[in-house]
Design a protein around this motif. Structure first.
Motif, short mmCIF file in Angstrom:
data_model
loop_
_atom_site.label_atom_id
_atom_site.label_comp_id
_atom_site.label_asym_id
_atom_site.label_seq_id
_atom_site.Cartn_x
_atom_site.Cartn_y
_atom_site.Cartn_z
N GLU A 1 0.81 -1.22 0.00
CA GLU A 1 0.00 0.00 0.00
C GLU A 1 0.85 1.27 0.00
O GLU A 1 0.61 2.18 -0.79
CB GLU A 1 -0.98 0.02 1.20
N PHE A 2 1.84 1.35 0.88
CA PHE A 2 2.65 2.56 0.95
C PHE A 2 3.47 2.74 -0.32
O PHE A 2 3.58 3.84 -0.86
CB PHE A 2 3.57 2.54 2.18
N ALA A 3 4.06 1.63 -0.79
CA ALA A 3 4.86 1.71 -2.02
C ALA A 3 3.99 2.13 -3.20
O ALA A 3 4.41 2.95 -4.03
CB ALA A 3 5.53 0.37 -2.30
N GLN A 4 2.76 1.60 -3.28
CA GLN A 4 1.86 1.97 -4.37
C GLN A 4 1.48 3.45 -4.27
O GLN A 4 1.43 4.16 -5.28
CB GLN A 4 0.61 1.09 -4.37
N MET A 5 1.23 3.93 -3.05
CA MET A 5 0.90 5.33 -2.84
C MET A 5 2.07 6.22 -3.27
O MET A 5 1.88 7.25 -3.93
CB MET A 5 0.55 5.57 -1.36
N SER A 6 3.29 5.81 -2.93
CA SER A 6 4.47 6.58 -3.32
C SER A 6 4.65 6.56 -4.84
O SER A 6 4.96 7.59 -5.44
CB SER A 6 5.73 6.00 -2.66
N LEU A 7 4.44 5.40 -5.45
CA LEU A 7 4.54 5.30 -6.90
C LEU A 7 3.50 6.18 -7.58
O LEU A 7 3.82 6.90 -8.55
CB LEU A 7 4.37 3.85 -7.37
N ASP A 8 2.28 6.16 -7.08
CA ASP A 8 1.22 7.01 -7.65
C ASP A 8 1.63 8.47 -7.61
O ASP A 8 1.44 9.21 -8.59
CB ASP A 8 -0.11 6.80 -6.92
N ARG A 9 2.20 8.90 -6.51
CA ARG A 9 2.64 10.30 -6.37
C ARG A 9 3.78 10.61 -7.33
O ARG A 9 3.80 11.66 -7.98
CB ARG A 9 3.04 10.60 -4.93
N LEU A 10 4.74 9.68 -7.46
CA LEU A 10 5.85 9.91 -8.38
C LEU A 10 5.36 9.96 -9.83
O LEU A 10 5.86 10.75 -10.63
CB LEU A 10 6.91 8.83 -8.22
N GLU A 11 4.35 9.15 -10.15
CA GLU A 11 3.79 9.20 -11.50
C GLU A 11 3.08 10.53 -11.75
O GLU A 11 3.17 11.09 -12.85
CB GLU A 11 2.83 8.02 -11.73
N GLU A 12 2.41 11.07 -10.72
CA GLU A 12 1.79 12.41 -10.85
C GLU A 12 2.86 13.47 -11.08
O GLU A 12 2.71 14.33 -11.95
CB GLU A 12 1.02 12.77 -9.58
N ILE A 13 3.92 13.40 -10.29
CA ILE A 13 5.03 14.36 -10.42
C ILE A 13 5.62 14.26 -11.83
O ILE A 13 5.87 15.27 -12.48
CB ILE A 13 6.11 14.08 -9.35
N HIS A 14 5.84 13.04 -12.30
CA HIS A 14 6.43 12.83 -13.62
C HIS A 14 5.51 13.37 -14.72
O HIS A 14 5.98 14.04 -15.64
CB HIS A 14 6.73 11.34 -13.83
N ALA A 15 4.22 13.09 -14.63
CA ALA A 15 3.27 13.56 -15.65
C ALA A 15 3.24 15.08 -15.68
O ALA A 15 3.22 15.70 -16.75
CB ALA A 15 1.88 12.99 -15.37
N GLN A 16 3.23 15.72 -14.50
CA GLN A 16 3.22 17.18 -14.45
C GLN A 16 4.52 17.76 -15.00
O GLN A 16 4.51 18.75 -15.73
CB GLN A 16 2.99 17.67 -13.01
N ALA A 17 5.64 17.12 -14.69
CA ALA A 17 6.93 17.59 -15.21
C ALA A 17 6.98 17.48 -16.72
O ALA A 17 7.47 18.40 -17.39
CB ALA A 17 8.08 16.79 -14.58
N GLN A 18 6.44 16.39 -17.27
CA GLN A 18 6.39 16.24 -18.73
C GLN A 18 5.53 17.34 -19.34
O GLN A 18 5.90 17.92 -20.37
CB GLN A 18 5.82 14.88 -19.12
N ALA A 19 4.39 17.62 -18.73
CA ALA A 19 3.50 18.67 -19.24
C ALA A 19 4.19 20.04 -19.17
O ALA A 19 4.09 20.83 -20.11
CB ALA A 19 2.19 18.69 -18.46
#
Length: 184
Positions: free
Chosen positions: A136-154
């Motif tokens: 659960e914690f690792a998935q939550m961290s991954l979800d946040r990193l994917e959000e950060i990555h998507a925003q950085a790409q945009a």
């Protein structure tokens, strides 16, 4: 008042209480003073993230990014903890420990080798699921990193889409000069 040029100014309020105020509310006096402020504000977390691609990043770059986030005062431990385990400082520490324990033959670690951190985290979570470990914690961290990555790409795409005010290409400039010569 003489103020040095090129240094941002701020005012400072100082309040003092009167010693003879007795049991009443203290009487305060405010003094305004001008002084120097820090240099321009630190970059935002989003601006820092936009400088990195989490699908092609080296351990050295991970450490650099987290250092910049800390320096700017926008470091979020929950967002970065999982990513920092892929940074050079953490990986070199692991290599040193394994070497000292006699498990590896060398304590060396190459912090310049780029990899896909997002894919690595997905693989780690899948292995944990298969082993029956909590994710659960690792998935939550991954979800946040994917959000950060998507925003950085945009943010990077938007920065690239902004038209520059550079000189026109030589062919266009020659065409314009030729047109002006013919009409003039």
């Amino acid at each position: 008042m003489l103020i040095a040029p090129n240094f941002p100014q701020t005012s400072l309020s100082v309040q003092t209480a009167s010693a003879t105020s007795g049991p009443q509310a203290p009487v305060t006096h405010t003094t305004e003073r001008s002084g120097f402020t820090d240099q321009p504000s630190a970059p935002t977390a989003e601006a820092i993230y936009a400088d990195y691609d989490l699908t092609h990043i080296s351990p050295d770059e991970i450490d650099e990014m987290t250092d910049r986030l800390r320096k700017a005062g926008v470091y979020e431990f929950g967002d970065m903890m999982m990513l920092e385990t892929r940074g050079t400082r953490f990986q070199q520490h692991l290599c040193n420990c394994l070497y000292q324990a006699g498990i590896t033959n060398s304590p060396s670690f190459d912090g310049t080798q780029k990899s896909d951190a997002i894919a690595s985290f997905k693989f780690q979570i899948e292995m944990s699921r298969r082993a029956g470990d909590p994710t659960e914690f690792a998935q939550m961290s991954l979800d946040r990193l994917e959000e950060i990555h998507a925003q950085a790409q945009a943010d990077r795409a938007q920065a690239q889409a902004v038209p520059s005010r550079a000189a026109p290409p030589p062919a266009l400039a020659q065409s314009l000069l030729g047109f002006m010569a013919q009409s003039g």
